[in-house]
Write an enzyme that holds these catalytic residues in place. Sequence first.
Site, mmCIF file in Angstrom:
data_model
loop_
_atom_site.group_PDB
_atom_site.id
_atom_site.type_symbol
_atom_site.label_atom_id
_atom_site.label_comp_id
_atom_site.label_asym_id
_atom_site.label_seq_id
_atom_site.Cartn_x
_atom_site.Cartn_y
_atom_site.Cartn_z
ATOM 1 N N GLY A 15 0.836 -1.211 0.000
ATOM 2 C CA GLY A 15 0.000 0.000 0.000
ATOM 3 C C GLY A 15 0.869 1.259 0.000
ATOM 4 N NE ARG A 76 -1.171 -4.864 -0.303
ATOM 5 C CZ ARG A 76 -2.074 -3.882 -0.303
ATOM 6 N NH1 ARG A 76 -3.004 -3.830 -1.228
ATOM 7 N NH2 ARG A 76 -2.065 -2.961 0.640
ATOM 8 C CG ASP A 107 3.902 -6.957 7.909
ATOM 9 O OD1 ASP A 107 3.259 -6.624 6.894
ATOM 10 O OD2 ASP A 107 3.374 -7.345 8.956
ATOM 11 C CB SER A 109 7.370 -5.090 1.063
ATOM 12 O OG SER A 109 6.097 -4.630 0.692
ATOM 13 C CB THR A 130 2.386 0.896 6.165
ATOM 14 O OG1 THR A 130 1.020 0.782 6.643
ATOM 15 C CG2 THR A 130 3.297 0.493 7.306
ATOM 16 C CG ASP A 132 -2.386 0.296 8.568
ATOM 17 O OD1 ASP A 132 -3.075 1.303 8.371
ATOM 18 O OD2 ASP A 132 -2.653 -0.813 8.084
ATOM 19 C CG ASP A 134 1.022 -2.506 10.317
ATOM 20 O OD1 ASP A 134 1.883 -1.845 9.700
ATOM 21 O OD2 ASP A 134 0.243 -3.292 9.754
ATOM 22 N NE ARG A 176 -4.049 -5.069 6.315
ATOM 23 C CZ ARG A 176 -3.452 -4.954 5.151
ATOM 24 N NH1 ARG A 176 -4.054 -5.388 4.079
ATOM 25 N NH2 ARG A 176 -2.255 -4.402 5.049
ATOM 26 C CE LYS A 218 -18.455 14.301 27.136
ATOM 27 N NZ LYS A 218 -17.422 13.314 26.865
ATOM 28 C CG HIS A 258 -8.322 3.575 -0.207
ATOM 29 N ND1 HIS A 258 -9.468 2.837 -0.056
ATOM 30 C CD2 HIS A 258 -7.306 2.697 -0.262
ATOM 31 C CE1 HIS A 258 -9.155 1.548 -0.044
ATOM 32 N NE2 HIS A 258 -7.848 1.440 -0.160
HETATM 33 O O1 F6P Z 1 -1.940 0.906 3.999
HETATM 34 C C1 F6P Z 1 -2.519 0.081 4.975
HETATM 35 C C2 F6P Z 1 -3.971 0.003 4.770
HETATM 36 O O2 F6P Z 1 -4.365 1.316 4.698
HETATM 37 C C3 F6P Z 1 -4.838 -0.737 5.773
HETATM 38 O O3 F6P Z 1 -5.212 -0.018 6.889
HETATM 39 C C4 F6P Z 1 -6.013 -1.155 4.937
HETATM 40 O O4 F6P Z 1 -6.662 -2.260 5.455
HETATM 41 C C5 F6P Z 1 -5.382 -1.462 3.637
HETATM 42 O O5 F6P Z 1 -4.246 -0.616 3.545
HETATM 43 C C6 F6P Z 1 -6.260 -1.342 2.440
HETATM 44 O O6 F6P Z 1 -5.444 -1.337 1.313
HETATM 45 P P1 F6P Z 1 -5.837 -1.748 -0.165
HETATM 46 O O7 F6P Z 1 -7.114 -1.094 -0.480
HETATM 47 O O8 F6P Z 1 -4.694 -1.248 -0.986
HETATM 48 O O9 F6P Z 1 -5.929 -3.229 -0.172
#
Ligand code: F6P
Length: 328
Positions: A15, A76, A107, A109, A130, A132, A134, A176, A218, A258
């Site tokens: 991504g 990918r 990870d 890659s 990335t 994320d 992560d 994710r 609230k 996105h």
């Molecule tokens: O880049 C990471 C991420 O944004 C994740 O949070 C998400 O699940 C995933 O990519 C979605 O990516 P794609 O639409 O490219 O499969």
Amino acid sequence: MLHTINKIGVMTSGGDSPGMNAAVRSVVRACAFHNLECYGIYRGYEGMIDGDFVKMDARSVKGIINKGGTILKSARSKEFRTKEGRAKAYEQLKKAEIDAFVVIGGDGSFTGAMIFNQEYDFPVMGIPGTIDNDIFGTTHTLGYDTALNTVVEVIDKIRDTASSHNRLFFIEVMGRDVGHIALNVGIGAGAEEILIPEEDLGLDRLLDSLRRSKKTGKSSSIVIVAEGDKIGKNVFELKDYVDVNMSEYEVRVSVLGHMQRGGSPSCFDRVLASRMGVKAVESLITGKSNFMVGLKNDIIDLTPFDQAVKGKSKINMELLRVSDIMSI
Ligand code: F6P
């Protein structure tokens, strides 16, 4: 075996994330600085298999430090997961006389690079890219800081509607398997609750919290939900659940998607990318291989690929407590 490094390939994989271009620029310019040739590899491992290489010099990367996405494109690759695919990639690298490569990605890659290194003793280096965040071995991945700023800005806008109509908003953010984005933007944008995969809040506690906030005066609320949250319901089912159990709330859902991955990188990501690219190239020159470059206590350091891939990036538990206190 000690390898002589004259030509380095650079690619982006998985991504895309803001800061990837800044990292490509850094790798290319660090190569130029050290009198090495540099080749851009298009479309990640797909392009490696196809021999889709282009020679780059310091001027090839002008005007890209501020651009989101990746000029090298990303993919990918299923084929690279096979022995035959990797054999093709090796032949292409050999034909182009590329001695080492830097992969900017996540990870998956890095796993590919690690296997490739084991099979062909080919020098490889990774830069974590990335949104994320992560990846083990770095406190920040490229694009994460930019994504936080992008998401906070959007939540601020949604808050205008939430408070004008006294509504409850469930906002789904990316992540994710991890809650880094959710947790930080939740605090940064003043969310009522933050649902992340690392902590199962449970539906009862969510309802309790929403009831409490109504009682304390609230009129509107924002709940941030990480995409990978394990509460057992997706964000639309959460809305239905609250609709049924708390009819006093008017509930809306916003899935940010996105848009969180795009846009011009923050200054932090540009600087991080520049530092990481230099470290990756200079590490290869000194004979290091099979590492990921990462940020630890403001120092750019190396983590072996197998640790980066196997290790779990941890969320900061203190943030959960701060969030609880802030949403009183
Ligand atoms: O880049 C990471 C991420 O944004 C994740 O949070 C998400 O699940 C995933 O990519 C979605 O990516 P794609 O639409 O490219 O499969």
